[in-house]
Design an enzyme around this catalytic site. Structure first.
Site, short mmCIF file in Angstrom:
data_model
loop_
_atom_site.label_atom_id
_atom_site.label_comp_id
_atom_site.label_asym_id
_atom_site.label_seq_id
_atom_site.Cartn_x
_atom_site.Cartn_y
_atom_site.Cartn_z
CB CYS A 132 -15.83 -24.37 -6.70
SG CYS A 132 -15.87 -25.27 -5.15
CB CYS A 153 -14.84 -27.99 -6.29
SG CYS A 153 -16.25 -27.20 -5.54
CG ASP A 154 -12.59 -27.46 -9.59
OD1 ASP A 154 -12.97 -28.63 -9.46
OD2 ASP A 154 -13.30 -26.57 -10.08
#
Ligand code: NAP
Length: 299
Positions: free
Chosen positions: A132, A135-136
């Site tokens: 992701c 997200c990261d």
């Protein structure tokens, strides 16, 4: 307790659209979602193919969907479904928190990223290997990252990372991207996205964290230093709860007819979890609406 008319399992676009339609139809229903509703769209940086929203972040669009469903009175059960019993008349949905009886189940559990299956991937997951980018990605500011895949997710991820990272290597196994044209055009405009064609990652390397990928380009192996690897090699259906209970294709996607009915009466599927031609937010939402209208017709 009276059985629900329908229990919707999963709170992505299919499930939330179903909730909106179920509220409007006056059904007794609840949406069971273990986490925050929104689904995969929450992990998408930018959405520009959902009508009415020429440019919106996946998070903002997901929030709008949830607010809309809640405004119409959506009841949410925030639990993880562990087991299903699909009887002829009534169905039982079990969670860690309890047991719920319903006349119909609408399965909107979506899909999840597929692992590449190369050495190092599992061991370094969360230590530089991610599924992701939104997200990261921020953990890799000014660093070098690799994105693996050539579809919409891979190209969107590469674009998102290009704004944060020093260099982004888009590693694709063929000489042509599968992603939509407009995304390909955007990639071509970025100086720090480097596409490696006809290339396969053979291994993800690193001791405590990712330090490199071993790439095979037409038989020639190269070790490329990267700090992060974003795997975007496609998705697999979250259909294990129905495994062996309803008909699926060989990849596990649930087979439905155009009314979203599965092979079992009273069990419906909508969105990415079912076998279909186009997996997008708009088609997931349409599936959810159709499924509820089909259920209304049976009550
Ligand atoms: P996808 O379209 O299935 O693409 C997967 C990519 O990974 C393909 O390029 C594939 O290569 C490659 N791949 C698969 N297995 C691999 C392996 N073992 N090693 C190396 N490469 C591998 O998956 P996706 O991009 O996640 O998209 C899934 C669905 O969501 C699609 O319907 C897509 O349109 C939709 N989506 C839409 C948006 C949007 O509209 N903004 C954004 C994200 C996703 P080949 O090309 O050679 O098969």
């Amino acid at each position: 307790m009276k059985p629900y008319d329908v229990l919707i399992i999963g709170g992505g676009p299919a499930g939330l659209a179903a909730a909106i339609y179920a509220s409007r139809a006056g059904l007794s229903y609840a949406l069971i979602e273990q986490g925050f509703p929104g689904g995969q769209v929450l992990n998408t940086a930018e959405v520009d193919n959902y009508p009415g929203f020429p440019e919106i972040s996946g998070m903002d669009l997901g929030m709008k969907w949830m607010e809309h469903a809640q405004k119409l009175g959506m009841q949410q059960i925030m639990e993880e479904v562990t087991d299903l019993e699909v009887g002829e008349e009534l169905k039982t949905v079990r969670t860690f928190g309890g047991e719920y009886v319903t006349k119909n189940i609408l399965f909107c559990t979506g899909a999840a990223p597929r692992m590449l299956g190369v050495p190092g991937e599992e061991r370094l997951r969360g230590k530089g290997v991610s599924y992701c980018a939104t997200c990261d990605g921020a953990f890799f500011r000014n660093q070098k990252t690799a994105v693996i895949g050539g579809g919409d997710t891979a190209v969107s991820d590469a674009l998102y990372l290009s704004a944060l990272c020093q260099d982004v290597y888009l590693i694709h196994r063929r000489d042509q991207l599968r992603a939509a044209d407009y995304l390909q055009k955007k990639v071509a405009e970025k100086n720090n996205i480097h596409i490696l064609w006809n290339s396969q990652v053979r291994e993800i390397q690193g001791e405590e964290r990712v330090s490199a990928v071993l790439v095979d380009t037409e038989g020639q192996e190269t070790r490329m230093d990267v700090n992060g690897v974003f795997v975007a090699g496609g998705i697999q259906p979250n259909s294990s709860l129905l495994k062996g209970k309803v008909d699926t294709d060989s990849a596990g996607y649930i087979l439905t007819n155009e009314h979203m009915e599965t092979s079992i009466r009273g069990v419906y599927a909508a969105g990415d979890v079912r076998k279909k031609f186009l997996r997008q937010i708009i088609t997931a939402a349409a599936d959810g609406a159709i499924a509820i209208e089909s259920i209304v017709g049976t009550l």
